[in-house]
Motif scaffolding. Structure first.
Motif, PDB file in Angstrom:
ATOM      1  N   ALA A  45      11.993 -76.615 -87.959  1.00  0.00           N
ATOM      2  CA  ALA A  45      11.863 -77.787 -87.099  1.00  0.00           C
ATOM      3  C   ALA A  45      13.228 -78.365 -86.728  1.00  0.00           C
ATOM      4  CB  ALA A  45      11.008 -78.853 -87.776  1.00  0.00           C
ATOM      5  N   LEU A  46      14.244 -78.069 -87.526  1.00  0.00           N
ATOM      6  CA  LEU A  46      15.600 -78.514 -87.196  1.00  0.00           C
ATOM      7  C   LEU A  46      16.209 -77.682 -86.070  1.00  0.00           C
ATOM      8  CD1 LEU A  46      17.003 -79.087 -90.799  1.00  0.00           C
ATOM      9  CD2 LEU A  46      16.336 -80.835 -89.131  1.00  0.00           C
ATOM     10  N   ALA A  47      15.566 -76.581 -85.716  1.00  0.00           N
ATOM     11  CA  ALA A  47      15.974 -75.688 -84.622  1.00  0.00           C
ATOM     12  C   ALA A  47      17.440 -75.270 -84.708  1.00  0.00           C
ATOM     13  CB  ALA A  47      15.659 -76.339 -83.277  1.00  0.00           C
ATOM     14  N   PRO A  48      17.843 -74.676 -85.834  1.00  0.00           N
ATOM     15  CA  PRO A  48      19.244 -74.273 -85.947  1.00  0.00           C
ATOM     16  C   PRO A  48      19.569 -73.055 -85.099  1.00  0.00           C
ATOM     17  CG  PRO A  48      18.030 -73.470 -87.840  1.00  0.00           C
ATOM     18  CD  PRO A  48      17.079 -74.326 -87.033  1.00  0.00           C
ATOM     19  N   ASP A  49      20.802 -73.005 -84.627  1.00  0.00           N
ATOM     20  CA  ASP A  49      21.328 -71.813 -83.967  1.00  0.00           C
ATOM     21  C   ASP A  49      22.061 -70.947 -84.985  1.00  0.00           C
ATOM     22  OD1 ASP A  49      20.736 -72.431 -81.094  1.00  0.00           O
ATOM     23  OD2 ASP A  49      21.969 -74.176 -81.577  1.00  0.00           O
ATOM     24  N   VAL A  50      22.634 -71.630 -85.999  1.00  0.00           N
ATOM     25  CA  VAL A  50      23.417 -70.971 -87.034  1.00  0.00           C
ATOM     26  C   VAL A  50      23.083 -71.629 -88.370  1.00  0.00           C
ATOM     27  CG1 VAL A  50      25.753 -70.451 -87.856  1.00  0.00           C
ATOM     28  CG2 VAL A  50      25.312 -70.592 -85.397  1.00  0.00           C
ATOM     29  N   VAL A  51      22.962 -70.820 -89.418  1.00  0.00           N
ATOM     30  CA  VAL A  51      22.828 -71.343 -90.772  1.00  0.00           C
ATOM     31  C   VAL A  51      23.930 -70.704 -91.604  1.00  0.00           C
ATOM     32  CG1 VAL A  51      21.392 -71.523 -92.836  1.00  0.00           C
ATOM     33  CG2 VAL A  51      20.324 -71.621 -90.578  1.00  0.00           C
ATOM     34  N   LEU A  52      24.789 -71.544 -92.184  1.00  0.00           N
ATOM     35  CA  LEU A  52      25.835 -71.086 -93.088  1.00  0.00           C
ATOM     36  C   LEU A  52      25.444 -71.484 -94.497  1.00  0.00           C
ATOM     37  CD1 LEU A  52      27.605 -71.880 -90.344  1.00  0.00           C
ATOM     38  CD2 LEU A  52      29.429 -71.269 -91.893  1.00  0.00           C
ATOM     39  N   PHE A  53      25.604 -70.565 -95.451  1.00  0.00           N
ATOM     40  CA  PHE A  53      25.295 -70.873 -96.843  1.00  0.00           C
ATOM     41  C   PHE A  53      26.261 -70.135 -97.744  1.00  0.00           C
ATOM     42  CE2 PHE A  53      22.922 -67.099 -95.879  1.00  0.00           C
ATOM     43  CZ  PHE A  53      22.988 -66.338 -97.037  1.00  0.00           C
ATOM     44  N   ASP A  54      26.338 -70.557 -98.980  1.00  0.00           N
ATOM     45  CA  ASP A  54      27.197 -69.939 -99.976  1.00  0.00           C
ATOM     46  C   ASP A  54      26.554 -68.634-100.428  1.00  0.00           C
ATOM     47  OD1 ASP A  54      28.761 -69.198-102.131  1.00  0.00           O
ATOM     48  OD2 ASP A  54      28.864 -71.223-102.964  1.00  0.00           O
ATOM     49  N   ALA A  55      27.152 -67.520-100.063  1.00  0.00           N
ATOM     50  CA  ALA A  55      26.599 -66.207-100.410  1.00  0.00           C
ATOM     51  C   ALA A  55      26.872 -65.842-101.863  1.00  0.00           C
ATOM     52  CB  ALA A  55      27.157 -65.131 -99.490  1.00  0.00           C
ATOM     53  N   GLY A  56      27.682 -66.636-102.551  1.00  0.00           N
ATOM     54  CA  GLY A  56      27.939 -66.389-103.960  1.00  0.00           C
ATOM     55  C   GLY A  56      26.733 -66.676-104.823  1.00  0.00           C
ATOM     56  N   SER A  57      25.795 -67.445-104.287  1.00  0.00           N
ATOM     57  CA  SER A  57      24.542 -67.700-104.991  1.00  0.00           C
ATOM     58  C   SER A  57      23.433 -66.948-104.257  1.00  0.00           C
ATOM     59  CB  SER A  57      24.246 -69.203-105.026  1.00  0.00           C
ATOM     60  OG  SER A  57      24.172 -69.706-103.714  1.00  0.00           O
ATOM     61  N   ALA A  58      22.268 -66.908-104.849  1.00  0.00           N
ATOM     62  CA  ALA A  58      21.157 -66.188-104.222  1.00  0.00           C
ATOM     63  C   ALA A  58      20.782 -66.852-102.899  1.00  0.00           C
ATOM     64  CB  ALA A  58      19.955 -66.171-105.159  1.00  0.00           C
ATOM     65  N   PRO A  59      20.671 -66.071-101.824  1.00  0.00           N
ATOM     66  CA  PRO A  59      20.275 -66.650-100.545  1.00  0.00           C
ATOM     67  C   PRO A  59      18.863 -67.236-100.629  1.00  0.00           C
ATOM     68  CG  PRO A  59      21.101 -64.414-100.264  1.00  0.00           C
ATOM     69  CD  PRO A  59      20.946 -64.653-101.735  1.00  0.00           C
ATOM     70  N   PRO A  60      18.687 -68.449-100.150  1.00  0.00           N
ATOM     71  CA  PRO A  60      17.374 -69.098-100.223  1.00  0.00           C
ATOM     72  C   PRO A  60      16.344 -68.436 -99.310  1.00  0.00           C
ATOM     73  CG  PRO A  60      19.150 -70.666 -99.764  1.00  0.00           C
ATOM     74  CD  PRO A  60      19.722 -69.303 -99.629  1.00  0.00           C
ATOM     75  N   ASP A  61      15.157 -68.195 -99.840  1.00  0.00           N
ATOM     76  CA  ASP A  61      14.084 -67.553 -99.079  1.00  0.00           C
ATOM     77  C   ASP A  61      13.742 -68.258 -97.772  1.00  0.00           C
ATOM     78  OD1 ASP A  61      13.841 -65.485-100.889  1.00  0.00           O
ATOM     79  OD2 ASP A  61      12.263 -66.470-102.033  1.00  0.00           O
ATOM     80  N   PRO A  62      13.688 -69.603 -97.716  1.00  0.00           N
ATOM     81  CA  PRO A  62      13.324 -70.247 -96.445  1.00  0.00           C
ATOM     82  C   PRO A  62      14.279 -69.899 -95.309  1.00  0.00           C
ATOM     83  CG  PRO A  62      13.154 -71.833 -98.227  1.00  0.00           C
ATOM     84  CD  PRO A  62      13.804 -70.602 -98.792  1.00  0.00           C
ATOM     85  N   ILE A  63      15.539 -69.648 -95.625  1.00  0.00           N
ATOM     86  CA  ILE A  63      16.490 -69.285 -94.569  1.00  0.00           C
ATOM     87  C   ILE A  63      16.123 -67.929 -93.985  1.00  0.00           C
ATOM     88  CG2 ILE A  63      18.887 -68.646 -94.102  1.00  0.00           C
ATOM     89  CD1 ILE A  63      19.742 -70.838 -96.046  1.00  0.00           C
ATOM     90  N   PHE A  64      15.821 -66.969 -94.842  1.00  0.00           N
ATOM     91  CA  PHE A  64      15.467 -65.646 -94.350  1.00  0.00           C
ATOM     92  C   PHE A  64      14.134 -65.650 -93.613  1.00  0.00           C
ATOM     93  CE2 PHE A  64      18.740 -64.395 -97.351  1.00  0.00           C
ATOM     94  CZ  PHE A  64      19.452 -63.519 -96.560  1.00  0.00           C
ATOM     95  N   ALA A  65      13.253 -66.555 -93.975  1.00  0.00           N
ATOM     96  CA  ALA A  65      11.976 -66.667 -93.270  1.00  0.00           C
ATOM     97  C   ALA A  65      12.189 -67.061 -91.809  1.00  0.00           C
ATOM     98  CB  ALA A  65      11.071 -67.683 -93.975  1.00  0.00           C
ATOM     99  N   LEU A  66      13.282 -67.740 -91.518  1.00  0.00           N
ATOM    100  CA  LEU A  66      13.572 -68.141 -90.140  1.00  0.00           C
ATOM    101  C   LEU A  66      13.909 -66.959 -89.241  1.00  0.00           C
ATOM    102  CD1 LEU A  66      15.851 -71.287 -90.548  1.00  0.00           C
ATOM    103  CD2 LEU A  66      13.455 -71.225 -89.892  1.00  0.00           C
ATOM    104  N   LEU A  67      14.446 -65.901 -89.814  1.00  0.00           N
ATOM    105  CA  LEU A  67      14.886 -64.772 -89.000  1.00  0.00           C
ATOM    106  C   LEU A  67      13.769 -64.182 -88.150  1.00  0.00           C
ATOM    107  CD1 LEU A  67      17.313 -62.872 -91.381  1.00  0.00           C
ATOM    108  CD2 LEU A  67      17.898 -64.192 -89.351  1.00  0.00           C
ATOM    109  N   ARG A  68      12.567 -64.152 -88.670  1.00  0.00           N
ATOM    110  CA  ARG A  68      11.450 -63.565 -87.925  1.00  0.00           C
ATOM    111  C   ARG A  68      11.087 -64.424 -86.712  1.00  0.00           C
ATOM    112  NH1 ARG A  68       7.896 -59.775 -88.319  1.00  0.00           N
ATOM    113  NH2 ARG A  68       8.363 -59.186 -90.438  1.00  0.00           N
ATOM    114  N   ASP A  69      11.154 -65.738 -86.871  1.00  0.00           N
ATOM    115  CA  ASP A  69      10.707 -66.640 -85.814  1.00  0.00           C
ATOM    116  C   ASP A  69      11.820 -67.130 -84.895  1.00  0.00           C
ATOM    117  OD1 ASP A  69       8.087 -66.485 -86.795  1.00  0.00           O
ATOM    118  OD2 ASP A  69       8.504 -68.066 -88.258  1.00  0.00           O
ATOM    119  N   ALA A  70      13.060 -66.895 -85.255  1.00  0.00           N
ATOM    120  CA  ALA A  70      14.195 -67.375 -84.461  1.00  0.00           C
ATOM    121  C   ALA A  70      15.069 -66.181 -84.075  1.00  0.00           C
ATOM    122  CB  ALA A  70      14.989 -68.402 -85.254  1.00  0.00           C
ATOM    123  N   PRO A  71      14.744 -65.521 -82.972  1.00  0.00           N
ATOM    124  CA  PRO A  71      15.417 -64.270 -82.625  1.00  0.00           C
ATOM    125  C   PRO A  71      16.919 -64.391 -82.382  1.00  0.00           C
ATOM    126  CG  PRO A  71      14.017 -64.996 -80.837  1.00  0.00           C
ATOM    127  CD  PRO A  71      13.741 -65.896 -81.994  1.00  0.00           C
TER     128      PRO A  71
END
Length: 116
Positions: A45-71
């Motif tokens: 719902a925040l309609a991001p164009d880019v998501v930056l996160f710390d890759a040193g920790s496990a990537p959060p599942d909700p971020i990856f869930a966006l990939l399918r719906d946000a081409p």
């Protein structure tokens, strides 16, 4: 001017430094989020164009869930310990055979099908 919406997720020092730099760019709207991350629906719902996160920790599942719906989503993992930026693509490809999979993961064959 259309501003690109950038979500920064996490509390690491490197993300804090990136936030300060990115907020100076007039073309970007920076939205910092601290753990816990909202669910995929709230994040979408925040309609991001880019998501930056710390890759040193496990990537959060909700971020990856966006990939399918946000081409057009650009997902960037920042790993300061390795001095890496990890990019995930939201490019979709239907894989129904081993040959299809080989075409997706082999650069030469990807260009044969019109991919990058």
């Amino acid at each position: 001017m259309d501003r690109r919406r950038v979500i920064l997720y996490g509390g690491s020092v490197i993300l804090g430094a990136l936030r300060a730099s990115l907020e100076r760019c007039a073309e970007l709207e920076v939205i910092p989020l601290s753990p816990p991350l909202p669910g995929a629906e709230a994040l979408g719902a925040l309609a991001p164009d880019v998501v930056l996160f710390d890759a040193g920790s496990a990537p959060p599942d909700p971020i990856f869930a966006l990939l399918r719906d946000a081409p057009n989503l650009l997902l960037v993992g920042v790993d300061p310990e390795q001095a890496d930026l990890l990019l995930w693509s939201s490019e979709h490809s239907r894989v129904v055979s081993a040959e299809d999979l080989i075409r997706v993961i082999t650069p030469q064959r990807r260009s044969d099908r019109g991919g990058s």
